[in-house]
Motif scaffolding. Structure first.
Motif, short mmCIF file in Angstrom:
data_model
loop_
_atom_site.label_atom_id
_atom_site.label_comp_id
_atom_site.label_asym_id
_atom_site.label_seq_id
_atom_site.Cartn_x
_atom_site.Cartn_y
_atom_site.Cartn_z
N ASN A 276 -6.41 -3.77 0.36
CA ASN A 276 -6.11 -4.99 1.12
C ASN A 276 -5.60 -4.54 2.49
OD1 ASN A 276 -4.79 -7.29 2.29
ND2 ASN A 276 -4.77 -8.22 0.26
N PHE A 279 -2.45 -6.17 3.96
CA PHE A 279 -1.21 -5.73 3.33
C PHE A 279 -0.78 -4.37 3.89
CE2 PHE A 279 0.73 -3.14 -0.09
CZ PHE A 279 1.92 -3.84 -0.24
N CYS A 283 2.58 -3.37 6.10
CA CYS A 283 3.49 -2.31 5.65
C CYS A 283 3.73 -1.28 6.74
CB CYS A 283 2.91 -1.62 4.41
SG CYS A 283 2.99 -2.62 2.89
N ALA A 395 3.87 -9.84 3.64
CA ALA A 395 3.15 -8.83 2.87
C ALA A 395 3.07 -9.20 1.40
CB ALA A 395 3.83 -7.47 3.04
N LEU A 398 0.45 -11.66 -0.02
CA LEU A 398 -0.93 -11.20 -0.16
C LEU A 398 -1.20 -10.55 -1.51
CD1 LEU A 398 -1.30 -9.55 3.36
CD2 LEU A 398 -2.17 -11.79 2.65
N ILE A 399 -0.15 -10.38 -2.33
CA ILE A 399 -0.25 -9.60 -3.55
C ILE A 399 -0.12 -10.48 -4.77
CG2 ILE A 399 0.79 -7.67 -4.85
CD1 ILE A 399 -0.64 -6.89 -2.24
N ALA A 407 4.46 -3.75 -5.08
CA ALA A 407 4.16 -3.92 -3.65
C ALA A 407 5.42 -3.80 -2.81
CB ALA A 407 3.49 -5.29 -3.42
N ASN A 519 -5.17 -12.77 -2.12
CA ASN A 519 -4.22 -11.93 -2.85
C ASN A 519 -4.94 -10.72 -3.42
OD1 ASN A 519 -2.37 -13.86 -2.30
ND2 ASN A 519 -2.07 -14.53 -4.41
#
Length: 521
Positions: A276, A279, A283, A395, A398-399, A407, A519
């Motif tokens: 992703n 993401f 980070c 962030a 998105l997970i 994450a 996601n």
């Protein structure tokens, strides 16, 4: 393109009716406050610790380094464990470990005991940050989540900013042991709130999968090798066999880690998350903050005292210009997002502030008026503050919620790991550039010698000792020469930091532009 996406934290709940939300947030924020306060405040107590325990320089430095290394090594591990056993259980375990380790630190009878206790505290701190962020992502949604993460960033910033001052008061008034005793008391209060946190979580039974012991062990070994190489690089020399061997070992173990994780049914780090791009881009934002802000937070006080001749009290007051925006901007960013400003726009603004701020800090000189550099310092602080907390929330949205702990662990591993790298690289480059300046000019001062030892002392800001070691006849003139050399080296490093931030900004922009908003599986 906005980073606002479908929330990954548990299905929307009746937020207003959900019990224990306020107490949950308060408990998480108190725990989060203790960790950065410990990181920035412990260094203040080192002088008294050394005098009390008769410790040498190397073991004394590991009072701070042991915490940082353990934190970096276990942040991702705790995030993965939280997704398996449940985030509340993992958070409570981390808080308990931290409380016990802090009590052990307060009772330490020698520096090796203290080093071990601080490493244990780092392990607990890793759980607090990883699991605390995952708990917030699960309990809150919508505007409430944005506000909660803004408070998360603000409190972390407050901890960093007031850590040295609070530690100084405790050391002066009660003794260095109380720096750690206060941490234990704070974490005890957090543990008392765990039942309320458990009630606030809509579902926290964990996935039931087995813990990835081989992957966790390999990752910890790799991080120990990497962070130890970074910590020792400035002492052993970046090109020394020991440091190069540690870096090579870290690369080999990380490669083995990737092979093992690809074959595990329930890996500690699901590598599909890294596909992703958005993401990953988010980070990397804290990495830019590490180079653009954390380095200044660490080393600017030395410049203010060494190159400009100010005392430590004046330097501390001036540093408020750098830290104040970190206390204000997270909540400001949250309010702007709730009023329709794109979160991605604010993140880009924060990155631009880091670049512009670092470049503008080149206005610093031994004779500069503070009004001239006040705006650059505020801008640099805003670069950190606008993204603090905001980037965490964006962030984790998105997970997949089942992987939120992992994450958050990955995000905080990059955050702390990059801080260690940035601070170590800054110190090493500053010493190298300063050494070159001194070697080029030391011949102009009769009797002056030992350029390498002089440079080491000067890089630490101890011009008096550096002048004494040099043996220069004209001590006043030589001290002035050291101040000019330090100022020149400082400006050279600032240009380098700005260049690193520019590169990271370009990488982040590319990843955010090309990434998916869905996601991660």
């Amino acid at each position: 393109m906005s980073t606002q996406t479908t929330s990954s934290a548990a299905p929307p709940v009746q937020a207003e009716r959900q019990p224990g939300r306020t107490l949950t947030l308060a408990a998480v924020l108190l725990a989060v406050f203790v960790v950065p306060m410990s990181i920035s405040g412990t260094a203040v107590a080192l002088l008294d610790i050394g005098a009390d325990t008769q410790a040498g320089l190397a073991p004394l430095q590991w009072v701070v380094n042991a915490f940082n290394v353990a934190f970096a090594c276990f942040t991702l591990v705790w995030g993965s464990i939280a997704d398996i056993v449940g985030r509340v259980k993992a958070f409570a375990a981390g808080a308990a470990v931290y409380a016990v380790a802090s009590l052990a630190s307060a009772l330490a009878t020698n520096v090796l005991w203290l080093d071990g206790a601080r490493a244990l505290a780092g392990i607990g701190g890793a759980a607090i940050f990883s699991c605390g962020a995952a708990i917030i992502a699960t309990v809150f949604d919508g505007p409430a989540r944005a506000k909660a993460f803004a408070l998360f960033g603000t409190v972390a910033g407050v901890g960093v900013a007031i850590g040295p001052s609070l530690a100084g008061v405790l050391v002066q008034g009660l003794g260095w042991r109380w720096v750690f005793a206060v941490h234990a008391v704070a974490l005890l209060l957090v543990l008392l709130a765990v039942p309320a946190i458990a009630k606030a979580m809509p579902a926290d039974g964990g996935s039931g999968a087995s813990i990835d012991v081989p992957g966790s062990a390999l990752f910890v070994v790799a991080m120990v090798l990497l962070t130890t190489a970074i910590v020792q690089g400035s002492q052993w020399g970046w090109g020394s066999p020991g440091v190069l061997g540690l870096f090579a070992g870290a690369v080999v173990v990380l490669a083995l880690f990737v092979v093992v994780e690809n074959r595990r049914e329930h890996p500690m780090l699901d590598l599909s998350v890294l596909r992703n791009r958005r993401f990953v881009g988010l980070c990397l934002v804290p990495v830019a903050a590490s180079f653009g802000f954390v380095t200044m937070l660490t080393y600017l006080p030395s410049y203010l005292t060494a190159a400009t001749g100010r005392d430590t009290g004046a330097a501390g007051l001036i540093m408020l210009l750098l830290t104040a925006p970190v206390l204000i901007c997270p909540m400001l960013a949250a309010k702007l997002v709730t009023r329709g400003v794109s979160a991605l726009t604010l993140i880009y603004v924060s990155l631009a502030c880091l670049v512009v701020g670092d470049l503008a800090l080149t206005l610093f000189s031994p004779d500069v008026k503070i009004l001239v550099v006040a705006l650059p310092m505020l801008v640099t602080g805003a670069g950190m503050g606008l993204s603090a907390g905001l980037v965490d929330g964006q962030a984790l949205e998105l997970i997949d919620p089942a992987k939120a702990g992992m994450a958050a662990g990955f995000l905080n591993t990059l955050r702390l790991g990059s801080e260690a790298i940035a601070v170590a690289v800054y110190g090493s480059v500053l010493a190298t550039v300063l050494g070159t300046r001194i070697e080029d000019g030391i011949g102009d001062y009769p009797g002056a010698a030992q350029a390498d030892q002089v440079a080491d002392q000067a890089a630490g800001g101890d011009f008096a000792r550096a002048t004494e070691l040099s043996g220069a006849v004209d001590t006043e003139g030589f001290t002035h020469f050291l101040a000019q050399s330090y100022d020149s080296a400082f400006h050279t490093v600032l240009w380098g930091l700005a260049a690193v931030c520019v590169v990271l900004c370009a990488v982040v922009a590319t990843l955010l532009r090309g990434g998916t908003a869905k996601n991660a599986a």
